[in-house]
Design a protein around this motif. Structure first.
Motif, short mmCIF file in Angstrom:
data_model
loop_
_atom_site.label_atom_id
_atom_site.label_comp_id
_atom_site.label_asym_id
_atom_site.label_seq_id
_atom_site.Cartn_x
_atom_site.Cartn_y
_atom_site.Cartn_z
N SER A 44 -10.18 29.86 -20.02
CA SER A 44 -8.78 30.45 -20.29
C SER A 44 -7.76 29.69 -20.27
N THR A 45 -6.25 30.38 -20.78
CA THR A 45 -4.97 29.68 -20.68
C THR A 45 -4.79 30.70 -19.86
N THR A 46 -3.63 30.36 -19.63
CA THR A 46 -2.27 30.94 -18.35
C THR A 46 -0.87 30.49 -18.07
N THR A 47 -0.43 31.14 -17.77
CA THR A 47 1.50 30.51 -17.72
C THR A 47 2.04 30.89 -16.26
N ARG A 48 0.91 31.33 -15.47
CA ARG A 48 1.17 30.87 -14.45
C ARG A 48 0.50 29.73 -13.63
N PRO A 49 1.18 29.63 -12.51
CA PRO A 49 0.64 27.78 -11.81
C PRO A 49 -0.36 27.92 -11.51
N ALA A 50 -0.73 26.88 -11.37
CA ALA A 50 -1.92 25.93 -10.59
C ALA A 50 -1.88 26.23 -9.62
N ARG A 51 -2.95 26.81 -8.91
CA ARG A 51 -3.27 26.61 -7.37
C ARG A 51 -3.39 25.17 -6.89
N PRO A 52 -3.60 24.87 -5.87
CA PRO A 52 -3.89 24.00 -5.03
C PRO A 52 -5.47 23.53 -5.40
N ARG A 53 -5.67 22.12 -6.23
CA ARG A 53 -7.46 21.94 -6.10
C ARG A 53 -7.72 22.69 -7.42
N GLU A 54 -7.09 23.21 -7.93
CA GLU A 54 -7.04 23.58 -9.61
C GLU A 54 -7.35 22.41 -10.38
N VAL A 55 -7.90 22.43 -11.50
CA VAL A 55 -8.20 21.51 -12.50
C VAL A 55 -7.52 21.60 -14.07
N ASP A 56 -6.31 21.08 -14.58
CA ASP A 56 -5.51 21.47 -16.27
C ASP A 56 -7.13 21.31 -16.95
N GLY A 57 -7.79 22.44 -17.86
CA GLY A 57 -8.81 22.27 -18.31
C GLY A 57 -9.96 21.98 -17.50
N GLN A 58 -9.91 22.45 -16.48
CA GLN A 58 -11.41 22.94 -16.00
C GLN A 58 -11.43 24.36 -15.32
N HIS A 59 -10.42 24.92 -14.40
CA HIS A 59 -10.34 25.63 -14.67
C HIS A 59 -9.62 27.06 -14.97
N TYR A 60 -8.62 26.33 -15.80
CA TYR A 60 -7.59 27.11 -16.71
C TYR A 60 -7.33 26.01 -17.74
N HIS A 61 -6.58 26.18 -18.90
CA HIS A 61 -5.80 25.60 -19.93
C HIS A 61 -3.75 25.82 -18.48
N PHE A 62 -3.43 25.15 -18.45
CA PHE A 62 -1.84 25.75 -17.47
C PHE A 62 -0.68 25.89 -18.93
N VAL A 63 -0.18 26.26 -19.06
CA VAL A 63 0.82 26.23 -20.61
C VAL A 63 2.05 27.29 -19.90
N ASP A 64 3.34 26.69 -20.24
CA ASP A 64 4.49 27.75 -20.31
C ASP A 64 4.47 28.49 -21.21
N ASP A 65 5.46 28.82 -21.28
CA ASP A 65 5.79 30.57 -21.91
C ASP A 65 5.60 30.17 -23.70
N ALA A 66 6.74 29.36 -23.72
CA ALA A 66 7.09 29.36 -25.18
C ALA A 66 5.48 28.30 -25.67
N THR A 67 5.09 27.66 -25.09
CA THR A 67 3.43 27.38 -26.00
C THR A 67 2.27 28.62 -26.32
N PHE A 68 2.57 29.72 -25.22
CA PHE A 68 1.73 30.43 -24.77
C PHE A 68 2.66 31.74 -26.07
N ASP A 69 3.78 32.09 -26.50
CA ASP A 69 4.06 32.64 -27.14
C ASP A 69 3.73 31.10 -29.07
N ARG A 70 4.12 30.67 -29.14
CA ARG A 70 3.11 29.95 -30.31
C ARG A 70 1.91 30.31 -30.13
N MET A 71 0.95 30.34 -29.63
CA MET A 71 -0.22 30.64 -29.93
C MET A 71 0.04 31.66 -29.79
N VAL A 72 0.19 32.91 -29.76
CA VAL A 72 0.47 34.13 -29.61
C VAL A 72 0.40 34.09 -31.76
#
Length: 208
Positions: A44-72
């Motif tokens: 999944s893609t999310t706008t929340r910050p990554a937690r300790p030990r979470e890896v971008d692209g493995q646990h979630y795709h971490f994006v900012d609000d502007a990127t999420f808006d564009r995807m919508v």
């Protein structure tokens, strides 16, 4: 392409896994990925910050609000929603379509709002509700993981009450008493093309 999979004898299947906060969905998916790399599990893609030990692209795709808006705006999500009245989460559409086109069954681990949206697009998917052994155990797990503030825990528990009330909307319930057993049952569901959402039967919940 359409995500409709009306012929379970020849088509790959979509399995949607949902359930309340702290029920162990992330733990189950992590164990599945490690034990069954052949399974295709959406990230999944999310706008929340990554937690300790979470890896971008493995646990979630971490994006900012502007990127999420564009995807919508680009209709890049199969579903998306505001979760726990705070961050947004969404299931990227293109990877799911590509996996199905390759003939691979797909597991979507998403929240209740997302599951309801996906039902509109993939009505013949199998919808699996992951339930806690008891409310008290779910609260214990949420407090024990220590990743949320007290205010955030209260928000999540309020959402969890609503999510638990929606269990009857799902085709199958798996009670997360033992992670290995849940994983085994999910693998069976993903690899049994003759089991449809009309033939699945809910599990018997143990007494709380």
């Amino acid at each position: 392409m359409s995500l409709h999979t009306s012929n379970p004898r020849s088509a790959p299947r979509v399995v949607v896994l949902s359930g309340p906060t702290a029920v162990g969905k992330t733990t189950v998916v992590k164990r599945l990925r490690a034990a069954h790399p052949e399974l295709w599990i959406s990230v999944s893609t999310t706008t929340r910050p990554a937690r300790p030990r979470e890896v971008d692209g493995q646990h979630y795709h971490f994006v900012d609000d502007a990127t999420f808006d564009r995807m919508v705006e680009q209709d890049a999500f199969l579903e998306w929603a505001v979760v726990h009245r705070e961050a947004r989460y969404g299931t990227p559409r293109a990877p799911v379509e590509a996996a199905l086109a390759e003939g691979r069954s797909v597991l979507l681990e998403i929240d209740l709002q997302g599951a309801r949206q996906v039902r509109e697009t993939v009505p013949d998917a199998l919808y699996v509700f992951l339930a806690p052994p008891s409310w008290e155990e779910m609260v214990r797990r949420l407090v024990g993981r220590g990743t949320e503030s007290e205010a955030e825990r209260e928000r999540r528990l309020a959402t969890a009450r609503e999510e638990l009330a929606a269990e009857s909307e799902f085709d199958v319930t798996l009670v997360n008493t033992e992670v290995e057993e849940v994983c085994r049952k999910l693998v069976d569901l993903m690899s049994s093309p003759h089991l449809t959402h009309t033939s699945g039967s809910p599990s018997t919940r143990p007494e709380a």
